[in-house]
Design an enzyme around this catalytic site. Structure first.
Site, PDB file in Angstrom:
ATOM      1  N   CYS A  52       7.680  84.937   8.544  1.00 53.38           N
ATOM      2  CA  CYS A  52       6.597  83.965   8.628  1.00 53.38           C
ATOM      3  C   CYS A  52       5.713  84.211   9.832  1.00 53.38           C
ATOM      4  O   CYS A  52       4.588  83.769   9.868  1.00 53.38           O
ATOM      5  CB  CYS A  52       7.162  82.552   8.684  1.00 53.38           C
ATOM      6  SG  CYS A  52       8.343  82.238   7.384  1.00 53.38           S
ATOM      7  N   GLN A  75      20.153  80.082   6.267  1.00 50.87           N
ATOM      8  CA  GLN A  75      20.594  81.452   6.592  1.00 50.87           C
ATOM      9  C   GLN A  75      22.110  81.577   6.652  1.00 50.87           C
ATOM     10  O   GLN A  75      22.634  82.687   6.630  1.00 50.87           O
ATOM     11  CB  GLN A  75      19.989  81.901   7.932  1.00 50.87           C
ATOM     12  CG  GLN A  75      18.497  82.113   7.898  1.00 50.87           C
ATOM     13  CD  GLN A  75      18.074  83.298   7.027  1.00 50.87           C
ATOM     14  OE1 GLN A  75      18.879  84.144   6.648  1.00 50.87           O
ATOM     15  NE2 GLN A  75      16.793  83.347   6.699  1.00 50.87           N
ATOM     16  N   THR A 106      10.540  67.276 -13.683  1.00 52.86           N
ATOM     17  CA  THR A 106      11.417  67.971 -14.632  1.00 52.86           C
ATOM     18  C   THR A 106      12.089  69.152 -13.949  1.00 52.86           C
ATOM     19  O   THR A 106      11.454  69.906 -13.207  1.00 52.86           O
ATOM     20  CB  THR A 106      10.602  68.444 -15.860  1.00 52.86           C
ATOM     21  OG1 THR A 106      10.039  67.280 -16.461  1.00 52.86           O
ATOM     22  CG2 THR A 106      11.476  69.167 -16.874  1.00 52.86           C
ATOM     23  N   ASN A 161      17.525  82.391  11.872  1.00 53.13           N
ATOM     24  CA  ASN A 161      17.052  83.451  10.981  1.00 53.13           C
ATOM     25  C   ASN A 161      16.651  84.728  11.713  1.00 53.13           C
ATOM     26  O   ASN A 161      16.677  85.809  11.144  1.00 53.13           O
ATOM     27  CB  ASN A 161      15.877  82.959  10.125  1.00 53.13           C
ATOM     28  CG  ASN A 161      14.877  82.133  10.896  1.00 53.13           C
ATOM     29  OD1 ASN A 161      15.219  81.159  11.560  1.00 53.13           O
ATOM     30  ND2 ASN A 161      13.621  82.527  10.833  1.00 53.13           N
ATOM     31  N   SER A 170      18.557  77.371   0.312  1.00 59.19           N
ATOM     32  CA  SER A 170      17.462  77.966  -0.457  1.00 59.19           C
ATOM     33  C   SER A 170      18.021  79.094  -1.317  1.00 59.19           C
ATOM     34  O   SER A 170      18.793  79.920  -0.827  1.00 59.19           O
ATOM     35  CB  SER A 170      16.421  78.516   0.527  1.00 59.19           C
ATOM     36  OG  SER A 170      15.423  79.207  -0.184  1.00 59.19           O
ATOM     37  N   GLY A 171      17.588  79.133  -2.581  1.00 62.62           N
ATOM     38  CA  GLY A 171      18.145  80.106  -3.522  1.00 62.62           C
ATOM     39  C   GLY A 171      17.880  81.551  -3.146  1.00 62.62           C
ATOM     40  O   GLY A 171      18.756  82.411  -3.275  1.00 62.62           O
ATOM     41  N   HIS A 172      16.663  81.828  -2.632  1.00 68.71           N
ATOM     42  CA  HIS A 172      16.279  83.242  -2.484  1.00 68.71           C
ATOM     43  C   HIS A 172      16.900  83.935  -1.280  1.00 68.71           C
ATOM     44  O   HIS A 172      16.679  85.122  -1.072  1.00 68.71           O
ATOM     45  CB  HIS A 172      14.750  83.401  -2.509  1.00 68.71           C
ATOM     46  CG  HIS A 172      14.021  82.923  -1.294  1.00 68.71           C
ATOM     47  ND1 HIS A 172      13.492  83.787  -0.368  1.00 68.71           N
ATOM     48  CD2 HIS A 172      13.697  81.691  -0.867  1.00 68.71           C
ATOM     49  CE1 HIS A 172      12.868  83.092   0.576  1.00 68.71           C
ATOM     50  NE2 HIS A 172      12.988  81.821   0.291  1.00 68.71           N
ATOM     51  N   GLY A 180      13.854  75.677   0.423  1.00 69.48           N
ATOM     52  CA  GLY A 180      14.471  75.224   1.668  1.00 69.48           C
ATOM     53  C   GLY A 180      13.525  74.316   2.450  1.00 69.48           C
ATOM     54  O   GLY A 180      13.948  73.322   3.039  1.00 69.48           O
ATOM     55  N   THR A 181      12.263  74.665   2.447  1.00 67.43           N
ATOM     56  CA  THR A 181      11.276  73.867   3.193  1.00 67.43           C
ATOM     57  C   THR A 181      11.226  72.437   2.667  1.00 67.43           C
ATOM     58  O   THR A 181      11.211  71.473   3.443  1.00 67.43           O
ATOM     59  CB  THR A 181       9.882  74.535   3.079  1.00 67.43           C
ATOM     60  OG1 THR A 181       9.981  75.869   3.565  1.00 67.43           O
ATOM     61  CG2 THR A 181       8.834  73.785   3.869  1.00 67.43           C
TER      62      THR A 181
END
Ligand code: PLP
Length: 391
Positions: free
Chosen positions: A324, A178, A236, A150, A198-200, A71-72
């Site tokens: 964070c 979020q 890649t 968030n 973001s995936g996580h 995401g960052t």
């Protein structure tokens, strides 16, 4: 000891269905999607499928989806692209409550020749929309406003904001990290030019992100290299993770209605019972417009870190402020921007649920938390229940 994980805005468990889809792409189908041979080409086909799944959850076209590393990176790429593509414009607008991925980049630009406006929020974390509109100028290169916060879970009216900003011919970016999977998102109904994921955060893997770039948006890549992602992001492809985030988006679509209603009920139960059983507790955030999985609760006159440590003894994983900022004892910039009083900001805990939480887990937290707070308040020099009492 069982882990009771209610820290899903920090990160989520990879869904077993996601994990199963990813595994063969490490060991069995390890070809490079750019290769000419069929072995690599088959991997390329799987990436196209993942791109379609991500596009579907956003109401976008597959060619508008660019895979990044997180995401960052998506946030950085969007803001830098707008600045580079509009070299005459030296003004950026964002908010005071963004994730550090946007906030710290804004601060960086403010020290490097740009004027940056940080739009304030009120006590419930709601944006001062008039302030935003009053500050739009012909010099504004980009407006970057998160879809949902968030920490407080407060949702911003992105459809309305993005349309108004776009009418002024200004690029609009939103950090939807979020929001995705928790509330419906359809970029075709907005004026959003770029959007970060973001995936996580949605039961996908860590280390994979997405940047949606609306067709026709002026763009300049941040990572310059090979032809991957149609020249918009060199390197890649992180094949297994791309497949993972595709599957995670597909699952999130399925869960959006039914499962998320269940998650909201659990969140509401947790919140209501805590407020009922523990005096001097306050909700940080907008109860009317909030992510269904999130509650940030201030326990006045206690240290958030002490609450976390004592909950940890029972296997309960939550967060004080955002992950964070929880390394430091400073109240988070989000709670400070919301004007949460010092004594409340210090004792704020964020519970963020997911589809994997059960009612038994919520009942366990409701049982364990009141004695924890009572014990900590007995030790607190600021707590005198005769003076403060229930309110
Ligand atoms: N934006 C928001 C709103 C977030 O909550 C986070 C992570 O906590 C990020 C961006 C950063 O995402 P990533 O960890 O993938 O870089």
């Amino acid at each position: 000891m069982n882990v009771i994980y209610v820290d899903n805005n920090a990160t989520t468990r990879v869904a077993p269905e996601v994990f199963d889809e990813m595994i063969p792409y490490f060991s069995e189908f390890y070809g490079n999607p750019s290769s000419m041979h069929t072995f690599g080409g088959n991997v390329g086909r799987k990436i196209r499928e993942a791109r379609e799944k991500v596009a579907t959850i956003l109401g976008a076209a597959p060619e508008e989806i660019v895979f990044t590393s997180c995401g960052t990176e998506s946030d950085s790429t969007a803001i830098r692209a707008a600045v580079l593509s509009n070299p005459d414009k030296k003004h950026i607008i964002t908010t005071r409550v963004e994730h550090p991925a946007v906030k710290n980049l804004g601060e960086y630009f403010s020290k490097n020749g740009f004027r940056v406006t940080f739009v304030p929020v009120d006590r419930k974390g709601r944006l001062d929309i008039d302030y935003l509109y009053e500050n739009l100028t012909d010099d504004t290169a980009i407006v970057s406003i998160m879809w949902a916060n968030n920490e407080s879970g407060t949702i911003f009216p992105i459809e309305e904001l993005s349309k108004t900003v776009k009418e002024r011919g200004i690029v609009f970016h939103t950090d939807a990290v979020q929001a995705i999977g928790k509330i419906p998102i359809d970029v075709s109904k907005t004026g959003v030019d770029m959007l970060s994921l973001s995936g996580h955060k949605l039961h996908g893997p860590k280390g994979i992100g997405v940047l949606y770039i609306r067709k026709g948006t002026k763009f300049s890549p941040y990572i310059i290299g090979g032809h991957q992602e149609s020249g918009r992001r060199g390197g890649t492809e992180n094949v297994a993770s791309i497949i993972g985030i595709g599957k995670a988006c597909e699952l999130a679509m399925e869960h959006l209605g039914k499962e998320n209603t269940r998650v909201k009920k659990l969140r509401d139960k947790l919140e209501t019972e805590i407020l009922k059983r523990i005096p001097n507790t306050i909700i940080n955030g907008d109860p009317e417009n909030r992510l269904p999985n999130t509650t940030s609760i201030a326990f006045e006159y206690v240290e958030g870190e002490s609450i976390l440590l004592m909950m940890d003894e029972f296997g309960i994983c939550a967060s004080s402020g955002s992950a964070c900022t929880s390394g430091s004892l400073e109240p988070s910039h989000v709670l400070r921007a919301m004007g949460v009083p010092f004594t409340a900001a210090h004792g704020s805990i964020r519970f963020s649920l997911s589809i994997y939480n059960t009612e038994e887990e919520i009942d366990f937290i409701i049982e364990k938390l009141p004695p924890i707070i009572e014990r900590l308040r007995e030790m607190s020099p600021f707590w005198d229940d005769k003076v403060i009492g229930n309110r």
